[in-house]
Design a protein around this motif. Structure first.
Motif, PDB file in Angstrom:
ATOM      1  N   ALA A   1      67.880  10.061  40.371  1.00 17.78           N
ATOM      2  CA  ALA A   1      66.171  10.855  40.381  1.00 17.78           C
ATOM      3  C   ALA A   1      65.840  10.152  38.947  1.00 17.78           C
ATOM      4  CB  ALA A   1      66.909  12.046  40.350  1.00 17.78           C
TER       5      ALA A   1
ATOM      6  N   TYR B   1      65.439   6.855  45.741  1.00 22.03           N
ATOM      7  CA  TYR B   1      65.935   7.652  45.757  1.00 22.03           C
ATOM      8  C   TYR B   1      67.423   7.905  47.134  1.00 22.03           C
ATOM      9  CZ  TYR B   1      68.240  12.535  45.002  1.00 22.03           C
ATOM     10  OH  TYR B   1      68.959  13.205  44.379  1.00 22.03           O
TER      11      TYR B   1
ATOM     12  N   GLY C   1      58.755   6.499  45.996  1.00 22.39           N
ATOM     13  CA  GLY C   1      60.067   7.354  44.795  1.00 22.39           C
ATOM     14  C   GLY C   1      61.326   8.008  46.336  1.00 22.39           C
ATOM     15  N   THR C   2      61.008   7.945  47.215  1.00 20.41           N
ATOM     16  CA  THR C   2      61.278   8.795  47.986  1.00 20.41           C
ATOM     17  C   THR C   2      62.628   8.270  48.860  1.00 20.41           C
ATOM     18  OG1 THR C   2      60.015  10.401  48.648  1.00 20.41           O
ATOM     19  CG2 THR C   2      61.732  10.101  49.744  1.00 20.41           C
TER      20      THR C   2
ATOM     21  N   THR D   1      63.986  18.694  39.994  1.00 21.34           N
ATOM     22  CA  THR D   1      64.419  18.112  41.018  1.00 21.34           C
ATOM     23  C   THR D   1      65.139  17.414  39.640  1.00 21.34           C
ATOM     24  OG1 THR D   1      62.085  16.882  42.660  1.00 21.34           O
ATOM     25  CG2 THR D   1      63.977  15.670  42.098  1.00 21.34           C
ATOM     26  N   LEU D   2      64.286  16.834  38.656  1.00 18.08           N
ATOM     27  CA  LEU D   2      65.809  16.367  37.645  1.00 18.08           C
ATOM     28  C   LEU D   2      66.162  17.091  37.278  1.00 18.08           C
ATOM     29  CD1 LEU D   2      62.526  14.434  35.394  1.00 18.08           C
ATOM     30  CD2 LEU D   2      64.166  13.487  37.344  1.00 18.08           C
TER      31      LEU D   2
ATOM     32  N   MET E   1      52.680  18.375  40.935  1.00 20.93           N
ATOM     33  CA  MET E   1      53.935  17.279  40.476  1.00 20.93           C
ATOM     34  C   MET E   1      54.691  17.942  39.264  1.00 20.93           C
ATOM     35  SD  MET E   1      53.659  16.248  43.148  1.00 20.93           S
ATOM     36  CE  MET E   1      54.282  14.745  42.722  1.00 20.93           C
TER      37      MET E   1
ATOM     38  N   VAL F   1      58.790  17.820  39.515  1.00 15.13           N
ATOM     39  CA  VAL F   1      59.429  16.757  39.022  1.00 15.13           C
ATOM     40  C   VAL F   1      60.353  17.067  37.817  1.00 15.13           C
ATOM     41  CG1 VAL F   1      59.725  14.782  37.321  1.00 15.13           C
ATOM     42  CG2 VAL F   1      58.041  14.858  39.713  1.00 15.13           C
TER      43      VAL F   1
ATOM     44  N   THR G   1      58.009   5.522  41.231  1.00 11.47           N
ATOM     45  CA  THR G   1      56.870   6.478  41.439  1.00 11.47           C
ATOM     46  C   THR G   1      56.039   6.177  40.887  1.00 11.47           C
ATOM     47  OG1 THR G   1      58.809   8.223  42.815  1.00 11.47           O
ATOM     48  CG2 THR G   1      55.708   8.537  41.924  1.00 11.47           C
TER      49      THR G   1
ATOM     50  N   THR H   1      62.061   8.464  39.652  1.00 10.71           N
ATOM     51  CA  THR H   1      61.019   9.064  39.146  1.00 10.71           C
ATOM     52  C   THR H   1      60.544   7.293  38.471  1.00 10.71           C
ATOM     53  OG1 THR H   1      61.887  11.009  38.433  1.00 10.71           O
ATOM     54  CG2 THR H   1      60.049  10.430  37.526  1.00 10.71           C
TER      55      THR H   1
ATOM     56  N   ILE I   1      54.756   9.027  45.872  1.00 12.87           N
ATOM     57  CA  ILE I   1      55.891   9.440  46.803  1.00 12.87           C
ATOM     58  C   ILE I   1      56.272   8.718  47.754  1.00 12.87           C
ATOM     59  CG2 ILE I   1      56.576  11.717  47.028  1.00 12.87           C
ATOM     60  CD1 ILE I   1      53.855  12.428  46.322  1.00 12.87           C
TER      61      ILE I   1
END
Length: 114
Positions: free
Chosen positions: A79, A107, A103-104, A65-66, A58, A62, A86, A83, A100
């Motif tokens: 993002a 986003y 958070g998705t 992604t960031l 994870m 993360v 999440t 985060t 998750i």
């Protein structure tokens, strides 16, 4: 229909000669870990990995992604907000899948609506 849509010079046996070994190797590589499961059960290394891998994976996801959202729609702030959402949702419900998903959703909303 004799060429099956293949490029010139490529025959069906040639395609089969490549695809069959690739399929065998793919299935073997996916099945191999299950063959060794009894041999490594109870191993201190396996127990350590079982405890630390989910968190490690994870953290890597993360960070990736960031780092990759700077040039994306919404940028880094979307993002970071997702985060934070999440983390907050996970602190509240303690359910990784739902966290998750939340958070998705945050986003996607930030990127598409703002």
């Amino acid at each position: 229909m004799a060429d099956y849509g293949l490029p010139d010079g490529v025959t069906l046996p040639m395609v089969a000669a490549v695809l069959i070994p690739v399929a065998i190797v793919t299935v073997a590589l996916r099945a191999l870990p299950f063959a060794f499961i009894k041999a490594v059960q109870g191993s201190p290394l396996i127990e350590f990995l079982r405890a630390t891998m989910p968190v490690g994976v994870m953290v890597v996801l993360v960070a990736y992604t960031l780092a990759s959202t700077r040039d994306q729609p919404g940028g880094l702030w979307a993002a970071l907000a997702a985060t934070a959402a999440t983390i907050a949702f996970h602190a509240w419900r303690r359910r990784p899948g739902l966290s998750i998903l939340a958070g998705t959703v945050v986003y996607m909303l930030l990127v598409n609506l703002l």
